[in-house]
Design an enzyme around this catalytic site. Sequence first.
Site, PDB file in Angstrom:
ATOM      1  N   TYR A  12      -4.195  -4.928   1.291  1.00  0.00           N
ATOM      2  CA  TYR A  12      -4.646  -3.804   0.470  1.00  0.00           C
ATOM      3  C   TYR A  12      -4.276  -4.064  -0.985  1.00  0.00           C
ATOM      4  CZ  TYR A  12      -5.542   1.167  -0.506  1.00  0.00           C
ATOM      5  OH  TYR A  12      -6.046   2.362  -0.982  1.00  0.00           O
ATOM      6  N   SER A  18      -5.855   7.020  -3.931  1.00  0.00           N
ATOM      7  CA  SER A  18      -6.775   6.064  -3.321  1.00  0.00           C
ATOM      8  C   SER A  18      -8.031   6.669  -2.718  1.00  0.00           C
ATOM      9  CB  SER A  18      -6.049   5.260  -2.239  1.00  0.00           C
ATOM     10  OG  SER A  18      -5.251   4.265  -2.829  1.00  0.00           O
ATOM     11  N   GLY A  30      -4.442   9.149  -0.154  1.00  0.00           N
ATOM     12  CA  GLY A  30      -4.036   8.496  -1.383  1.00  0.00           C
ATOM     13  C   GLY A  30      -2.985   9.253  -2.148  1.00  0.00           C
ATOM     14  N   ASN A  48      -5.246  -2.865  -5.089  1.00  0.00           N
ATOM     15  CA  ASN A  48      -5.978  -2.061  -6.061  1.00  0.00           C
ATOM     16  C   ASN A  48      -6.923  -2.910  -6.904  1.00  0.00           C
ATOM     17  OD1 ASN A  48      -4.722   0.457  -5.427  1.00  0.00           O
ATOM     18  ND2 ASN A  48      -2.882  -0.273  -6.453  1.00  0.00           N
TER      19      ASN A  48
END
Length: 431
Positions: free
Chosen positions: A223, A117, A368, A225
Site C-alpha cells: 500500500y 484514504s 481512511g 500513497n
Amino acid sequence: MGQSLHTVKSNQVRRPRAFRRAAVAALAAALLTGAATPAVATARVAAADSRVAVSKAAAGQDRPELQKAVQAFVDAGFLGVQVRVNDERGEWVGSAGRRRLGASAKPPTNGRFWVGSVTKTFHATVVLQLVAEGKIELDAPVAGYLPQFGLDRRITVRMLLQHTSGLFNYTGDLDPDGTWVPGLPATGKEWLDNRFHSYRPEELVRFALSKPARFEPGKGWSYANTNYTLARLLIEKVTGRSFDVELKRRILRPLGLKGTVVPGNRTQLPRPYAHGYFRYQDAGQWKVADVSRQNLSLVAGAGDMISTTKDLHTFFSALNGGKLLPAKLLAEMRKPHPKSDPLYGRYGLGMFVQDLGPTCGTVLNHNGNPPGGYAALMYSTPDGSKTLTASLTAGDAAVDLTTYPKMLDGLVKAAFCGGQAGSADEAKPAQ
C-alpha cells in the site's frame, strides 16, 4: 493519512504473520494518537453525556445494536463518532461522545471531516471513467502518459490503482524485514510541527522515486500513497483539467454532493465539524494538539479530501449500484489481489472486498484517516442498497488500538448482519 487504519504497507508474502498483526496495531496507534509506539493505557470511560444521540429522522427506528456499537468507540477512548446507516429499514443517523474537548455537545451528524484514504476510491472511479471513454488504457504503461518521471515502463495504470507498482510510499514504508524506512514528515511531533507545509504532487512523486522500489512491478502488493498521487497527475494530464474540476463535473454535481471538497492548500474544515486531536510526546511529556486544521497536500490524491457521511453514502451507493461505471469496469474494481493485506478484505482497484461470512455476505469498503485526529469509514453491499459511513475523532485519551479491529467488526456486523457481534477470533487478520 492517505493511509488508513488498515494500511500497513508491506510485501505480505515475505512478512511473518505475527509481525503483521503487531504492525497493524502499532501503526494504527501511531496514526490516531500521534506516537510511534504509544503506551497502551486504560481509555477514559466516557461521561454519561456520551450516550448515542439519534437524529430526528432516525428516531422512529429502534436500533439498539447500532447505538451499542457506536458507543463502544467512545468507551474505548475516542472523543467522538458520527455514523450513518442506510438499509431496507431506511436511514439511521447517530453520534456519540463530544464535539470538542471541554464541551458537552455531541459531534454533528452532518459534520465535515478529513476522509483520508477514502480519497483513493474517488480517484479510482475517475480513472476508470476515463478508461471507459477510451482516454486511458488500464494495462498501459503509466510512463506513456507521464514521461517526465522516468517511471519503470512495466508499471501500468492497473498497478497504481491496486498498489502493485512496488513504488516507495513517500510517507514512510516498511522493508520486507519489517524495518521502518522514514519518508516525508507524517507522524509524531515532526508532522505536527510541519502540518501546514504545502507540497506539490510532483514533489511527492519525485521523493518516492528517490528511494529504492519495494519489489519489481506486479510482483507483490504494498500500500503506497505514491500510487494515487500519480493517479491524480494522470487524470490531470489526460483531461487537461484539475482533478477538482473533473471530480465536480463527473461525480459531485451529478450526484448532488455538496459537502465534498478537494481543499488543495486550504487548511480549514468547512462548518459544521467535530474537532480532532493529536496526542504526542514532547520532551518525555504527553501533550495534545487540536489538528482540525491541517494541510493535506502531503497526501495529494491519496488522502486529502473532505466530505460528510451523507455524501459518502450517496457516492458509494451510486458507485456500487452501477451508476458511475460500466458493469465490466465495476467488476474489475472488485477483483481482489491475493497478496493484499487481509485485515479488512483484499484490495481491488480503489476498494477492499471483504467476506463477512455465510450469513452476512460480501461488503466493499475503503476506510481512511489523515496523519492525525480523524478516521473515516465507508462500506456498502455489492448492489449499493445498504451502506455504512462514519467519522471518528481522536481526543486526549490513550486508546488501546489493538481492540480497534474488534470494535470495527462489531459496528460493521451491526449494520450488515442484523446485529451479529463478531468474536475476537473473527476480528483477527486472516492467516
